[in-house]
Design a protein around this motif. Structure first.
Motif, PDB file in Angstrom:
ATOM      1  N   VAL A 244       0.861  -1.168   0.000  1.00  0.00           N
ATOM      2  CA  VAL A 244       0.000   0.000   0.000  1.00  0.00           C
ATOM      3  C   VAL A 244       0.904   1.227   0.000  1.00  0.00           C
ATOM      4  CG1 VAL A 244      -1.806   1.245   1.218  1.00  0.00           C
ATOM      5  CG2 VAL A 244      -1.783  -1.257   1.238  1.00  0.00           C
ATOM      6  N   THR A 245       0.708   2.114  -0.961  1.00  0.00           N
ATOM      7  CA  THR A 245       1.605   3.261  -1.108  1.00  0.00           C
ATOM      8  C   THR A 245       0.958   4.535  -0.586  1.00  0.00           C
ATOM      9  OG1 THR A 245       0.833   3.607  -3.387  1.00  0.00           O
ATOM     10  CG2 THR A 245       2.796   2.257  -3.080  1.00  0.00           C
ATOM     11  N   ALA A 246       1.708   5.251   0.231  1.00  0.00           N
ATOM     12  CA  ALA A 246       1.280   6.539   0.774  1.00  0.00           C
ATOM     13  C   ALA A 246       2.522   7.397   0.899  1.00  0.00           C
ATOM     14  CB  ALA A 246       0.599   6.357   2.133  1.00  0.00           C
ATOM     15  N   ALA A 247       2.344   8.652   1.207  1.00  0.00           N
ATOM     16  CA  ALA A 247       3.510   9.529   1.372  1.00  0.00           C
ATOM     17  C   ALA A 247       3.142  10.675   2.302  1.00  0.00           C
ATOM     18  CB  ALA A 247       3.980  10.074   0.025  1.00  0.00           C
ATOM     19  N   GLY A 248       4.115  11.102   3.071  1.00  0.00           N
ATOM     20  CA  GLY A 248       3.882  12.230   3.965  1.00  0.00           C
ATOM     21  C   GLY A 248       4.285  11.906   5.385  1.00  0.00           C
ATOM     22  N   LEU A 249       4.362  12.936   6.198  1.00  0.00           N
ATOM     23  CA  LEU A 249       4.755  12.747   7.587  1.00  0.00           C
ATOM     24  C   LEU A 249       3.687  12.013   8.376  1.00  0.00           C
ATOM     25  CD1 LEU A 249       6.325  16.265   8.308  1.00  0.00           C
ATOM     26  CD2 LEU A 249       7.515  14.121   7.784  1.00  0.00           C
ATOM     27  N   THR A 250       2.434  12.188   7.994  1.00  0.00           N
ATOM     28  CA  THR A 250       1.334  11.476   8.642  1.00  0.00           C
ATOM     29  C   THR A 250       0.427  10.881   7.581  1.00  0.00           C
ATOM     30  OG1 THR A 250      -0.017  13.482   8.724  1.00  0.00           O
ATOM     31  CG2 THR A 250       1.375  13.008  10.648  1.00  0.00           C
ATOM     32  N   LEU A 251      -0.222   9.775   7.913  1.00  0.00           N
ATOM     33  CA  LEU A 251      -1.160   9.157   6.982  1.00  0.00           C
ATOM     34  C   LEU A 251      -2.456   9.955   6.978  1.00  0.00           C
ATOM     35  CD1 LEU A 251      -0.694   5.366   7.830  1.00  0.00           C
ATOM     36  CD2 LEU A 251       0.197   6.607   5.851  1.00  0.00           C
ATOM     37  N   PRO A 252      -3.134  10.021   5.835  1.00  0.00           N
ATOM     38  CA  PRO A 252      -4.422  10.728   5.803  1.00  0.00           C
ATOM     39  C   PRO A 252      -5.427  10.044   6.715  1.00  0.00           C
ATOM     40  CG  PRO A 252      -4.040   9.493   3.776  1.00  0.00           C
ATOM     41  CD  PRO A 252      -2.764   9.457   4.531  1.00  0.00           C
ATOM     42  N   GLY A 253      -6.392  10.815   7.188  1.00  0.00           N
ATOM     43  CA  GLY A 253      -7.357  10.292   8.145  1.00  0.00           C
ATOM     44  C   GLY A 253      -8.117   9.069   7.663  1.00  0.00           C
ATOM     45  N   TYR A 254      -8.369   8.989   6.343  1.00  0.00           N
ATOM     46  CA  TYR A 254      -9.156   7.863   5.843  1.00  0.00           C
ATOM     47  C   TYR A 254      -8.410   6.524   5.897  1.00  0.00           C
ATOM     48  CZ  TYR A 254      -6.604   8.802   1.464  1.00  0.00           C
ATOM     49  OH  TYR A 254      -5.623   9.006   0.520  1.00  0.00           O
ATOM     50  N   SER A 255      -7.121   6.556   6.221  1.00  0.00           N
ATOM     51  CA  SER A 255      -6.359   5.302   6.311  1.00  0.00           C
ATOM     52  C   SER A 255      -6.916   4.383   7.393  1.00  0.00           C
ATOM     53  CB  SER A 255      -4.882   5.587   6.586  1.00  0.00           C
ATOM     54  OG  SER A 255      -4.712   6.226   7.840  1.00  0.00           O
ATOM     55  N   ILE A 256      -7.611   4.939   8.383  1.00  0.00           N
ATOM     56  CA  ILE A 256      -8.195   4.096   9.446  1.00  0.00           C
ATOM     57  C   ILE A 256      -9.303   3.214   8.891  1.00  0.00           C
ATOM     58  CG2 ILE A 256      -7.613   5.760  11.242  1.00  0.00           C
ATOM     59  CD1 ILE A 256     -10.557   6.584  11.296  1.00  0.00           C
ATOM     60  N   TYR A 257      -9.830   3.559   7.713  1.00  0.00           N
ATOM     61  CA  TYR A 257     -10.870   2.748   7.099  1.00  0.00           C
ATOM     62  C   TYR A 257     -10.302   1.705   6.134  1.00  0.00           C
ATOM     63  CZ  TYR A 257     -13.512   6.759   8.797  1.00  0.00           C
ATOM     64  OH  TYR A 257     -14.031   7.752   9.578  1.00  0.00           O
ATOM     65  N   THR A 258      -9.208   2.032   5.457  1.00  0.00           N
ATOM     66  CA  THR A 258      -8.700   1.125   4.426  1.00  0.00           C
ATOM     67  C   THR A 258      -7.673   0.124   4.945  1.00  0.00           C
ATOM     68  OG1 THR A 258      -7.014   2.743   3.752  1.00  0.00           O
ATOM     69  CG2 THR A 258      -9.130   2.822   2.613  1.00  0.00           C
ATOM     70  N   ILE A 259      -6.770   0.549   5.819  1.00  0.00           N
ATOM     71  CA  ILE A 259      -5.691  -0.345   6.251  1.00  0.00           C
ATOM     72  C   ILE A 259      -6.199  -1.608   6.941  1.00  0.00           C
ATOM     73  CG2 ILE A 259      -3.725  -0.542   7.836  1.00  0.00           C
ATOM     74  CD1 ILE A 259      -2.860   2.231   7.016  1.00  0.00           C
ATOM     75  N   PRO A 260      -7.196  -1.535   7.849  1.00  0.00           N
ATOM     76  CA  PRO A 260      -7.697  -2.784   8.449  1.00  0.00           C
ATOM     77  C   PRO A 260      -8.228  -3.774   7.418  1.00  0.00           C
ATOM     78  CG  PRO A 260      -8.443  -0.891   9.714  1.00  0.00           C
ATOM     79  CD  PRO A 260      -7.827  -0.351   8.465  1.00  0.00           C
ATOM     80  N   PHE A 261      -8.847  -3.258   6.351  1.00  0.00           N
ATOM     81  CA  PHE A 261      -9.342  -4.142   5.303  1.00  0.00           C
ATOM     82  C   PHE A 261      -8.177  -4.784   4.541  1.00  0.00           C
ATOM     83  CE2 PHE A 261     -13.299  -2.271   6.315  1.00  0.00           C
ATOM     84  CZ  PHE A 261     -14.317  -2.985   5.690  1.00  0.00           C
ATOM     85  N   PHE A 262      -7.117  -4.012   4.293  1.00  0.00           N
ATOM     86  CA  PHE A 262      -5.931  -4.576   3.639  1.00  0.00           C
ATOM     87  C   PHE A 262      -5.323  -5.685   4.491  1.00  0.00           C
ATOM     88  CE2 PHE A 262      -5.375  -0.253   1.506  1.00  0.00           C
ATOM     89  CZ  PHE A 262      -5.742  -0.719   0.257  1.00  0.00           C
ATOM     90  N   ARG A 263      -5.168  -5.427   5.768  1.00  0.00           N
ATOM     91  CA  ARG A 263      -4.558  -6.420   6.661  1.00  0.00           C
ATOM     92  C   ARG A 263      -5.401  -7.696   6.724  1.00  0.00           C
ATOM     93  NH1 ARG A 263      -0.254  -4.530   9.402  1.00  0.00           N
ATOM     94  NH2 ARG A 263      -0.026  -2.273   9.726  1.00  0.00           N
ATOM     95  N   SER A 264      -6.692  -7.528   6.820  1.00  0.00           N
ATOM     96  CA  SER A 264      -7.592  -8.675   6.869  1.00  0.00           C
ATOM     97  C   SER A 264      -7.525  -9.482   5.571  1.00  0.00           C
ATOM     98  CB  SER A 264      -9.023  -8.186   7.118  1.00  0.00           C
ATOM     99  OG  SER A 264      -9.931  -9.254   7.085  1.00  0.00           O
ATOM    100  N   TYR A 265      -7.480  -8.769   4.445  1.00  0.00           N
ATOM    101  CA  TYR A 265      -7.406  -9.424   3.128  1.00  0.00           C
ATOM    102  C   TYR A 265      -6.124 -10.239   3.000  1.00  0.00           C
ATOM    103  CZ  TYR A 265      -7.088  -9.762  -1.990  1.00  0.00           C
ATOM    104  OH  TYR A 265      -6.954 -10.210  -3.276  1.00  0.00           O
ATOM    105  N   CYS A 266      -4.996  -9.649   3.398  1.00  0.00           N
ATOM    106  CA  CYS A 266      -3.708 -10.343   3.297  1.00  0.00           C
ATOM    107  C   CYS A 266      -3.655 -11.563   4.218  1.00  0.00           C
ATOM    108  CB  CYS A 266      -2.562  -9.382   3.634  1.00  0.00           C
ATOM    109  SG  CYS A 266      -2.285  -8.130   2.375  1.00  0.00           S
ATOM    110  N   LYS A 267      -4.179 -11.428   5.402  1.00  0.00           N
ATOM    111  CA  LYS A 267      -4.203 -12.551   6.342  1.00  0.00           C
ATOM    112  C   LYS A 267      -5.064 -13.680   5.800  1.00  0.00           C
ATOM    113  CE  LYS A 267      -5.234 -13.702  11.168  1.00  0.00           C
ATOM    114  NZ  LYS A 267      -5.701 -13.162  12.471  1.00  0.00           N
ATOM    115  N   ARG A 268      -6.183 -13.326   5.189  1.00  0.00           N
ATOM    116  CA  ARG A 268      -7.116 -14.318   4.660  1.00  0.00           C
ATOM    117  C   ARG A 268      -6.510 -15.114   3.517  1.00  0.00           C
ATOM    118  NH1 ARG A 268     -10.874 -10.997   4.324  1.00  0.00           N
ATOM    119  NH2 ARG A 268     -11.003 -10.510   2.102  1.00  0.00           N
ATOM    120  N   HIS A 269      -5.681 -14.472   2.695  1.00  0.00           N
ATOM    121  CA  HIS A 269      -5.151 -15.145   1.504  1.00  0.00           C
ATOM    122  C   HIS A 269      -3.667 -15.494   1.605  1.00  0.00           C
ATOM    123  CE1 HIS A 269      -8.941 -14.675  -0.505  1.00  0.00           C
ATOM    124  NE2 HIS A 269      -8.899 -13.356  -0.400  1.00  0.00           N
ATOM    125  N   GLY A 270      -3.041 -15.203   2.731  1.00  0.00           N
ATOM    126  CA  GLY A 270      -1.652 -15.601   2.920  1.00  0.00           C
ATOM    127  C   GLY A 270      -0.638 -14.689   2.258  1.00  0.00           C
TER     128      GLY A 270
END
Length: 218
Positions: free
Chosen positions: A13-39
């Protein structure tokens, strides 16, 4: 059938900046869950391009440098993409010989040749990515020019390219309504891309709506 095993696939997942944008709290958990589910291996790349005069999006062309040594296929995903709870293993639809991307051939606007929220990049093509970065000069004046550089390289045949089905990079409209949510589910959309940076509040609102609607399924 894919020649790459799940544990050889890395979702970056690509991002840039000193802090992550606020919406990352919605997308990152889904990414982590997806990766865990499929290995898959999950990684978040938040470094800017080494050339500070370029737009942060150029980091995608060098992101493979951060890949784990056992990774053979990198899936580059924008931070404003939400992978839905039923999303299938993407490594099974990516080419192991080509860069896999969703193109919109024949719909050019200021050099825009494809939507690039999701890329499948075999590690063996990392030289092509670096070549684009090194040979296309300074950042000029806007996001569209960057896309033109990349699309020109693809169209010239520098590397074989395969098409990614639209459902893996479904571009959300201005508003996520109940009707849109129903359509997403019925048509089998896998990844929703809330593309564009003109209105950060609208992007945040769309991703929150998607998150809240399906978070119970993760």
């Amino acid at each position: 059938m894919s020649l790459v095993e799940p544990n050889e696939t890395e979702l970056m997942v690509t991002a840039a900046g000193l802090t992550l944008p606020g919406y990352s709290i919605y997308t990152i958990p889904f990414f982590r869950s997806y990766c865990k589910r499929h290995g898959y291996r999950f990684s978040l790349i938040d470094s800017r391009p080494k050339d500070r005069k370029r737009h942060a999006s150029w980091q995608k062309l060098l992101a493979y440098r951060f890949a784990h040594e056992s990774t053979r296929q990198v899936v580059l995903v924008d931070l404003d993409v939400l992978c839905l709870p039923w999303a299938n293993p993407i490594h099974e639809v990516l080419s192991t010989d080509k860069v896999t991307i969703m193109r919109t051939e024949g719909q050019y606007r200021k050099g825009f040749a494809f939507q690039c929220g999701v890329w499948g990049v075999p590690i063996k093509h990392r030289g092509w990515l670096e070549g684009i970065y090194e040979t296309n000069g300074w950042w000029t004046s806007g996001y569209w020019y960057e896309q033109k550089f990349v699309s020109d390289s693809i169209r010239s045949g520098d590397v074989p390219v395969s098409n990614l089905d639209r459902k893996w990079n479904w571009i959300a409209g201005r508003r996520i309504s109940r009707r849109v949510l129903k359509r997403i589910r019925q048509t089998g959309v896998e990844f929703v891309h809330c593309a564009g940076n003109r209105c950060a509040k609208r992007k945040h609102r769309k991703l929150k709506t998607l998150h809240d609607h399906w978070v119970h399924m993760t």
